[in-house]
Design a protein around this motif. Structure first.
Motif, PDB file in Angstrom:
ATOM      1  N   VAL A  16      10.079 -19.719   1.281  1.00  0.00           N
ATOM      2  CA  VAL A  16      10.469 -18.362   0.916  1.00  0.00           C
ATOM      3  C   VAL A  16      10.450 -18.273  -0.615  1.00  0.00           C
ATOM      4  N   CYS A  17       9.671 -17.335  -1.133  1.00  0.00           N
ATOM      5  CA  CYS A  17       9.576 -17.218  -2.586  1.00  0.00           C
ATOM      6  C   CYS A  17       9.400 -15.764  -2.995  1.00  0.00           C
ATOM      7  N   PRO A  18       9.693 -15.449  -4.255  1.00  0.00           N
ATOM      8  CA  PRO A  18       9.549 -14.071  -4.735  1.00  0.00           C
ATOM      9  C   PRO A  18       8.113 -13.552  -4.619  1.00  0.00           C
ATOM     10  N   ARG A  19       7.137 -14.442  -4.717  1.00  0.00           N
ATOM     11  CA  ARG A  19       5.739 -14.025  -4.584  1.00  0.00           C
ATOM     12  C   ARG A  19       5.509 -13.395  -3.213  1.00  0.00           C
ATOM     13  N   MET A  20       6.060 -14.007  -2.178  1.00  0.00           N
ATOM     14  CA  MET A  20       5.888 -13.456  -0.827  1.00  0.00           C
ATOM     15  C   MET A  20       6.539 -12.081  -0.715  1.00  0.00           C
ATOM     16  N   ALA A  21       7.714 -11.949  -1.293  1.00  0.00           N
ATOM     17  CA  ALA A  21       8.387 -10.654  -1.258  1.00  0.00           C
ATOM     18  C   ALA A  21       7.579  -9.614  -2.026  1.00  0.00           C
ATOM     19  N   GLY A  22       7.052 -10.001  -3.176  1.00  0.00           N
ATOM     20  CA  GLY A  22       6.242  -9.077  -3.966  1.00  0.00           C
ATOM     21  C   GLY A  22       4.972  -8.664  -3.251  1.00  0.00           C
ATOM     22  N   MET A  23       4.299  -9.637  -2.640  1.00  0.00           N
ATOM     23  CA  MET A  23       3.067  -9.327  -1.907  1.00  0.00           C
ATOM     24  C   MET A  23       3.360  -8.416  -0.715  1.00  0.00           C
ATOM     25  N   THR A  24       4.442  -8.696  -0.005  1.00  0.00           N
ATOM     26  CA  THR A  24       4.805  -7.874   1.148  1.00  0.00           C
ATOM     27  C   THR A  24       5.125  -6.451   0.699  1.00  0.00           C
ATOM     28  N   ASN A  25       5.812  -6.333  -0.425  1.00  0.00           N
ATOM     29  CA  ASN A  25       6.136  -5.016  -0.960  1.00  0.00           C
ATOM     30  C   ASN A  25       4.872  -4.246  -1.334  1.00  0.00           C
ATOM     31  N   VAL A  26       3.916  -4.910  -2.009  1.00  0.00           N
ATOM     32  CA  VAL A  26       2.653  -4.268  -2.388  1.00  0.00           C
ATOM     33  C   VAL A  26       1.915  -3.780  -1.141  1.00  0.00           C
ATOM     34  N   ILE A  27       1.831  -4.644  -0.143  1.00  0.00           N
ATOM     35  CA  ILE A  27       1.101  -4.315   1.079  1.00  0.00           C
ATOM     36  C   ILE A  27       1.746  -3.145   1.815  1.00  0.00           C
ATOM     37  N   THR A  28       3.062  -3.182   1.960  1.00  0.00           N
ATOM     38  CA  THR A  28       3.729  -2.121   2.730  1.00  0.00           C
ATOM     39  C   THR A  28       3.778  -0.801   1.972  1.00  0.00           C
ATOM     40  N   ARG A  29       3.857  -0.860   0.655  1.00  0.00           N
ATOM     41  CA  ARG A  29       3.808   0.397  -0.119  1.00  0.00           C
ATOM     42  C   ARG A  29       2.452   1.060   0.024  1.00  0.00           C
ATOM     43  N   ALA A  30       1.388   0.256  -0.038  1.00  0.00           N
ATOM     44  CA  ALA A  30       0.034   0.795   0.026  1.00  0.00           C
ATOM     45  C   ALA A  30      -0.305   1.349   1.409  1.00  0.00           C
ATOM     46  N   THR A  31       0.349   0.826   2.433  1.00  0.00           N
ATOM     47  CA  THR A  31       0.000   1.206   3.805  1.00  0.00           C
ATOM     48  C   THR A  31       1.080   2.006   4.521  1.00  0.00           C
ATOM     49  N   GLN A  32       2.214   2.213   3.864  1.00  0.00           N
ATOM     50  CA  GLN A  32       3.353   2.900   4.467  1.00  0.00           C
ATOM     51  C   GLN A  32       3.711   2.276   5.821  1.00  0.00           C
ATOM     52  N   THR A  33       3.747   0.934   5.850  1.00  0.00           N
ATOM     53  CA  THR A  33       4.129   0.216   7.065  1.00  0.00           C
ATOM     54  C   THR A  33       5.531  -0.351   6.901  1.00  0.00           C
ATOM     55  N   ASN A  34       6.101  -0.794   7.990  1.00  0.00           N
ATOM     56  CA  ASN A  34       7.459  -1.328   8.009  1.00  0.00           C
ATOM     57  C   ASN A  34       7.467  -2.730   7.410  1.00  0.00           C
ATOM     58  N   ILE A  35       8.249  -2.925   6.364  1.00  0.00           N
ATOM     59  CA  ILE A  35       8.259  -4.199   5.630  1.00  0.00           C
ATOM     60  C   ILE A  35       8.746  -5.364   6.509  1.00  0.00           C
ATOM     61  N   VAL A  36       9.704  -5.123   7.389  1.00  0.00           N
ATOM     62  CA  VAL A  36      10.211  -6.188   8.264  1.00  0.00           C
ATOM     63  C   VAL A  36       9.151  -6.559   9.295  1.00  0.00           C
ATOM     64  N   GLN A  37       8.504  -5.571   9.887  1.00  0.00           N
ATOM     65  CA  GLN A  37       7.457  -5.850  10.868  1.00  0.00           C
ATOM     66  C   GLN A  37       6.294  -6.617  10.228  1.00  0.00           C
ATOM     67  N   VAL A  38       5.883  -6.209   9.041  1.00  0.00           N
ATOM     68  CA  VAL A  38       4.804  -6.908   8.342  1.00  0.00           C
ATOM     69  C   VAL A  38       5.216  -8.352   8.048  1.00  0.00           C
ATOM     70  N   ALA A  39       6.462  -8.556   7.617  1.00  0.00           N
ATOM     71  CA  ALA A  39       6.939  -9.912   7.320  1.00  0.00           C
ATOM     72  C   ALA A  39       6.933 -10.787   8.574  1.00  0.00           C
ATOM     73  N   VAL A  40       7.376 -10.250   9.697  1.00  0.00           N
ATOM     74  CA  VAL A  40       7.440 -11.033  10.941  1.00  0.00           C
ATOM     75  C   VAL A  40       6.031 -11.336  11.465  1.00  0.00           C
ATOM     76  N   ILE A  41       5.205 -10.313  11.608  1.00  0.00           N
ATOM     77  CA  ILE A  41       3.860 -10.522  12.149  1.00  0.00           C
ATOM     78  C   ILE A  41       3.020 -11.366  11.190  1.00  0.00           C
ATOM     79  N   GLY A  42       3.142 -11.106   9.894  1.00  0.00           N
ATOM     80  CA  GLY A  42       2.409 -11.894   8.903  1.00  0.00           C
ATOM     81  C   GLY A  42       2.817 -13.359   8.917  1.00  0.00           C
ATOM     82  N   THR A  43       4.103 -13.618   9.126  1.00  0.00           N
ATOM     83  CA  THR A  43       4.582 -15.007   9.209  1.00  0.00           C
ATOM     84  C   THR A  43       3.970 -15.712  10.417  1.00  0.00           C
ATOM     85  N   ILE A  44       3.941 -15.034  11.538  1.00  0.00           N
ATOM     86  CA  ILE A  44       3.345 -15.626  12.738  1.00  0.00           C
ATOM     87  C   ILE A  44       1.856 -15.908  12.517  1.00  0.00           C
TER      88      ILE A  44
END
Length: 113
Positions: A16-44
């Motif tokens: 777990v690192c700030p880079r992952m949080a930053g990347m997830t934030n960039v991705i979800t802002r650009a796509t208007q997707t749910n940050i928790v769902q992206v984190a869970v599915i992306g982790t899998i």
């Protein structure tokens, strides 16, 4: 089993690192997707890639593993470019900082030892 659990918890905390949080934030802002769902599915989805990275590291060393990571970061930037040029550029810049950070950390730690 006890030591496997302790080491696995340590790895989970390390990964777990700030880079992952930053990347997830960039991705979800650009796509208007749910940050928790992206984190869970992306982790899998990342599990096979993480396993590949550690096996590459073990077999071929740091440079090969770093090369694999660069390829995955470039792949992420290309995926994000399809969604948003700004998100793709941000992803690429973050990847560059990681690469530079690895080199600088190596130089600085060499000075300290």
């Amino acid at each position: 089993m006890h030591s496997l659990l302790i080491v696995s918890v340590a790895f989970a905390l390390f990964i777990v690192c700030p880079r992952m949080a930053g990347m997830t934030n960039v991705i979800t802002r650009a796509t208007q997707t749910n940050i928790v769902q992206v984190a869970v599915i992306g982790t899998i989805l990342s599990l096979p890639l993480t396993i590949a990275m550690v096996l590459i590291f073990r077999q071929y060393g740091l440079i090969a593993a770093l090369g694999f990571c660069v390829l995955t970061d470039v792949g992420a930037a290309l995926f994000m470019k399809e969604i948003s040029l700004k998100a793709g550029i941000e992803t690429f810049i973050i990847a560059l900082f990681v690469i530079i950070g690895v080199k600088v950390a190596s130089i600085i730690s060499g000075w300290l030892t």
